[in-house]
Structures are given as structure tokens and as C-alpha cells.
Design a protein around this motif. Sequence first.
Motif, PDB file in Angstrom:
ATOM      1  N   ALA A 193       2.683  11.989  -1.684  1.00  0.00           N
ATOM      2  CA  ALA A 193       2.173  12.509  -0.359  1.00  0.00           C
ATOM      3  C   ALA A 193       3.111  13.614   0.287  1.00  0.00           C
ATOM      4  O   ALA A 193       2.336  14.582   0.870  1.00  0.00           O
ATOM      5  CB  ALA A 193       2.132  11.494   0.607  1.00  0.00           C
ATOM      6  N   SER A 194       4.308  13.844  -0.229  1.00  0.00           N
ATOM      7  CA  SER A 194       5.241  14.617   0.430  1.00  0.00           C
ATOM      8  C   SER A 194       6.128  15.080  -0.373  1.00  0.00           C
ATOM      9  O   SER A 194       7.139  15.699   0.079  1.00  0.00           O
ATOM     10  CB  SER A 194       5.787  13.923   1.826  1.00  0.00           C
ATOM     11  N   GLY A 195       5.952  15.132  -1.762  1.00  0.00           N
ATOM     12  CA  GLY A 195       7.289  15.786  -2.630  1.00  0.00           C
ATOM     13  C   GLY A 195       8.182  14.616  -2.750  1.00  0.00           C
ATOM     14  O   GLY A 195       9.021  14.817  -3.785  1.00  0.00           O
ATOM     15  N   ASP A 196       8.225  13.734  -2.318  1.00  0.00           N
ATOM     16  CA  ASP A 196       9.227  12.290  -2.488  1.00  0.00           C
ATOM     17  C   ASP A 196       8.275  11.051  -3.019  1.00  0.00           C
ATOM     18  O   ASP A 196       7.103  11.502  -3.737  1.00  0.00           O
ATOM     19  CB  ASP A 196       9.967  12.056  -1.226  1.00  0.00           C
ATOM     20  N   ASN A 197       8.894   9.797  -2.980  1.00  0.00           N
ATOM     21  CA  ASN A 197       8.215   8.901  -3.403  1.00  0.00           C
ATOM     22  C   ASN A 197       7.126   8.110  -2.789  1.00  0.00           C
ATOM     23  O   ASN A 197       6.320   7.363  -3.208  1.00  0.00           O
ATOM     24  CB  ASN A 197       9.287   7.947  -4.069  1.00  0.00           C
ATOM     25  N   ARG A 198       6.792   8.675  -1.472  1.00  0.00           N
ATOM     26  CA  ARG A 198       5.885   8.330  -0.588  1.00  0.00           C
ATOM     27  C   ARG A 198       4.654   8.761  -1.076  1.00  0.00           C
ATOM     28  O   ARG A 198       4.352   9.690  -1.682  1.00  0.00           O
ATOM     29  CB  ARG A 198       5.901   8.506   0.738  1.00  0.00           C
ATOM     30  N   VAL A 199       3.620   7.847  -1.070  1.00  0.00           N
ATOM     31  CA  VAL A 199       2.229   8.156  -1.836  1.00  0.00           C
ATOM     32  C   VAL A 199       1.212   8.070  -0.747  1.00  0.00           C
ATOM     33  O   VAL A 199       1.119   7.681   0.352  1.00  0.00           O
ATOM     34  CB  VAL A 199       1.990   7.023  -2.831  1.00  0.00           C
ATOM     35  N   PHE A 200       0.081   8.643  -1.351  1.00  0.00           N
ATOM     36  CA  PHE A 200      -1.337   8.316  -0.627  1.00  0.00           C
ATOM     37  C   PHE A 200      -2.206   7.736  -1.755  1.00  0.00           C
ATOM     38  O   PHE A 200      -2.095   8.231  -2.529  1.00  0.00           O
ATOM     39  CB  PHE A 200      -1.858   9.310   0.274  1.00  0.00           C
ATOM     40  N   LEU A 201      -3.142   6.807  -1.406  1.00  0.00           N
ATOM     41  CA  LEU A 201      -3.889   6.029  -2.495  1.00  0.00           C
ATOM     42  C   LEU A 201      -5.277   6.252  -2.046  1.00  0.00           C
ATOM     43  O   LEU A 201      -5.724   6.358  -0.758  1.00  0.00           O
ATOM     44  CB  LEU A 201      -3.505   4.645  -2.558  1.00  0.00           C
ATOM     45  N   GLY A 202      -6.180   6.213  -2.939  1.00  0.00           N
ATOM     46  CA  GLY A 202      -7.793   6.351  -2.741  1.00  0.00           C
ATOM     47  C   GLY A 202      -8.619   6.377  -3.957  1.00  0.00           C
ATOM     48  O   GLY A 202      -8.060   6.136  -4.950  1.00  0.00           O
ATOM     49  N   VAL A 203      -9.569   7.058  -3.721  1.00  0.00           N
ATOM     50  CA  VAL A 203     -10.607   6.821  -4.908  1.00  0.00           C
ATOM     51  C   VAL A 203     -11.331   8.278  -4.924  1.00  0.00           C
ATOM     52  O   VAL A 203     -11.529   8.942  -3.985  1.00  0.00           O
ATOM     53  CB  VAL A 203     -11.773   5.724  -4.972  1.00  0.00           C
ATOM     54  N   ARG A 204     -11.614   8.619  -6.154  1.00  0.00           N
ATOM     55  CA  ARG A 204     -12.376   9.788  -6.293  1.00  0.00           C
ATOM     56  C   ARG A 204     -14.009   9.684  -6.908  1.00  0.00           C
ATOM     57  O   ARG A 204     -14.320   8.917  -7.688  1.00  0.00           O
ATOM     58  CB  ARG A 204     -11.572  10.654  -7.540  1.00  0.00           C
ATOM     59  N   LEU A 205     -14.832  10.422  -6.052  1.00  0.00           N
ATOM     60  CA  LEU A 205     -16.222  10.135  -6.309  1.00  0.00           C
ATOM     61  C   LEU A 205     -16.614  11.432  -6.545  1.00  0.00           C
ATOM     62  O   LEU A 205     -16.466  12.330  -5.417  1.00  0.00           O
ATOM     63  CB  LEU A 205     -17.050   9.410  -5.272  1.00  0.00           C
ATOM     64  N   SER A 206     -16.900  11.845  -7.800  1.00  0.00           N
ATOM     65  CA  SER A 206     -17.231  13.323  -8.057  1.00  0.00           C
ATOM     66  C   SER A 206     -15.929  14.289  -7.808  1.00  0.00           C
ATOM     67  O   SER A 206     -15.025  14.006  -8.350  1.00  0.00           O
ATOM     68  CB  SER A 206     -18.826  13.791  -7.109  1.00  0.00           C
ATOM     69  N   ASN A 207     -16.132  15.180  -6.727  1.00  0.00           N
ATOM     70  CA  ASN A 207     -14.991  16.113  -6.479  1.00  0.00           C
ATOM     71  C   ASN A 207     -14.415  15.709  -5.203  1.00  0.00           C
ATOM     72  O   ASN A 207     -13.281  16.327  -4.802  1.00  0.00           O
ATOM     73  CB  ASN A 207     -15.473  17.606  -6.386  1.00  0.00           C
ATOM     74  N   VAL A 208     -14.774  14.486  -4.683  1.00  0.00           N
ATOM     75  CA  VAL A 208     -14.209  14.104  -3.285  1.00  0.00           C
ATOM     76  C   VAL A 208     -13.320  13.141  -3.473  1.00  0.00           C
ATOM     77  O   VAL A 208     -13.598  12.044  -4.096  1.00  0.00           O
ATOM     78  CB  VAL A 208     -15.272  13.699  -2.406  1.00  0.00           C
ATOM     79  N   PHE A 209     -12.306  13.202  -2.917  1.00  0.00           N
ATOM     80  CA  PHE A 209     -11.089  12.228  -3.027  1.00  0.00           C
ATOM     81  C   PHE A 209     -11.121  11.498  -1.551  1.00  0.00           C
ATOM     82  O   PHE A 209     -10.618  12.314  -0.595  1.00  0.00           O
ATOM     83  CB  PHE A 209      -9.693  12.504  -3.232  1.00  0.00           C
ATOM     84  N   TYR A 210     -11.618  10.242  -1.827  1.00  0.00           N
ATOM     85  CA  TYR A 210     -11.383   9.420  -0.385  1.00  0.00           C
ATOM     86  C   TYR A 210      -9.953   8.806  -0.274  1.00  0.00           C
ATOM     87  O   TYR A 210      -9.821   7.967  -0.815  1.00  0.00           O
ATOM     88  CB  TYR A 210     -12.629   8.319  -0.406  1.00  0.00           C
ATOM     89  N   ILE A 211      -9.237   9.375   0.745  1.00  0.00           N
ATOM     90  CA  ILE A 211      -8.030   8.815   1.043  1.00  0.00           C
ATOM     91  C   ILE A 211      -8.222   7.438   1.769  1.00  0.00           C
ATOM     92  O   ILE A 211      -8.725   7.265   3.248  1.00  0.00           O
ATOM     93  CB  ILE A 211      -7.117   9.693   2.006  1.00  0.00           C
ATOM     94  N   LEU A 212      -7.508   6.376   1.370  1.00  0.00           N
ATOM     95  CA  LEU A 212      -7.689   4.886   1.852  1.00  0.00           C
ATOM     96  C   LEU A 212      -6.214   4.654   2.455  1.00  0.00           C
ATOM     97  O   LEU A 212      -6.505   4.101   3.516  1.00  0.00           O
ATOM     98  CB  LEU A 212      -7.964   3.938   0.973  1.00  0.00           C
ATOM     99  N   PHE A 213      -5.270   5.005   2.055  1.00  0.00           N
ATOM    100  CA  PHE A 213      -4.035   4.675   2.423  1.00  0.00           C
ATOM    101  C   PHE A 213      -2.984   5.794   2.325  1.00  0.00           C
ATOM    102  O   PHE A 213      -3.108   6.499   1.480  1.00  0.00           O
ATOM    103  CB  PHE A 213      -3.440   3.196   1.712  1.00  0.00           C
ATOM    104  N   ILE A 214      -2.268   5.931   3.552  1.00  0.00           N
ATOM    105  CA  ILE A 214      -1.118   6.820   3.421  1.00  0.00           C
ATOM    106  C   ILE A 214       0.225   6.013   3.555  1.00  0.00           C
ATOM    107  O   ILE A 214       0.184   5.399   4.582  1.00  0.00           O
ATOM    108  CB  ILE A 214      -1.337   7.991   4.570  1.00  0.00           C
TER     109      ILE A 214
END
Length: 138
Positions: free
Chosen positions: A106-127
Motif C-alpha cells: 500500500a505504501s512501499g512498506d509491508n502494509r497492504v491493500f487487498l481486493g479482487v480484479r474483474l477485467s481491468n478494474v481492481f476493487y479494493i476491499l481492505f486497506i
Amino acid sequence: MPKSRIKRGSADRISTPKITLPVKRDDEVVFSFKYLHKVSFDKTKKSDFFVKFILRLQALSSLGWDEINRSDRHQYGWEKIPATCLHPTITKSPIPDINDLFCFRASGDNRVFLGVRLSNVFYILFIEAEFGDIYNHN
């Protein structure tokens, strides 16, 4: 009251800049927050993290999916995280029938964002604004 110094007809002489949008690429990266879970932002007060996160999204958007898929997970790439790894206190994904989530830094360190990709859209579910808030990193 002083008279206006603008002459009649001067608006006709003002040129409007032309903005042209880039040609849409097939691998264009589009991010959506439509299904973002509230746990991602409801407790954190660290605005500097979110500024870094937005800059990260901007960088990812400029790459395209092909380049992201070739990148290392600690750079601009991704890795799969089983949905079963989410902390039990977190409601499962709002999109049904998802077994794996895509995980980005998410920011260049080990914190992340998670989601799913449908076609070219990435749906961010959690940050993950705080390391370990969303899933165990073991």
C-alpha cells in the motif's frame, strides 16, 4: 462603484485550453472503492499513510496490468492471499464466492491493500493502515 475595465467582446478572444484524454489501453489499471470495508479506515488517524497510499495507486495506474504482472510483489506486483487468512473479526468479502484476494503493497512498506480484479478494474476491499490489522503476515 468603479466601472468594469473589461471590454465587451473580450470573452470571445479568450482561448480555452484543449484537454485530450489519453487513448484507453487494454491493460489500463482502474481502482474502485465501491466495496471498501470500513475496517480499513475507521480507526486510523495517520493521514500520511493515506497520502502515500494515493501516490502508490497513482504509480500503479501508470504502469498497466501487463507491467504489474511482471513486477515483484515487493515492488509493484501482487500476491494471492487466501480469504481464509483474514482475521475472523473481519466480515468476509462483500463480493460472494471469492477464495483468494490479490494483495499489493500500500505504501512501499509491508502494509497492504487487498481486493479482487474483474477485467481491468481492481476493487479494493481492505486497506491495512496498521500492519497486521487485516490478516496475519506469518
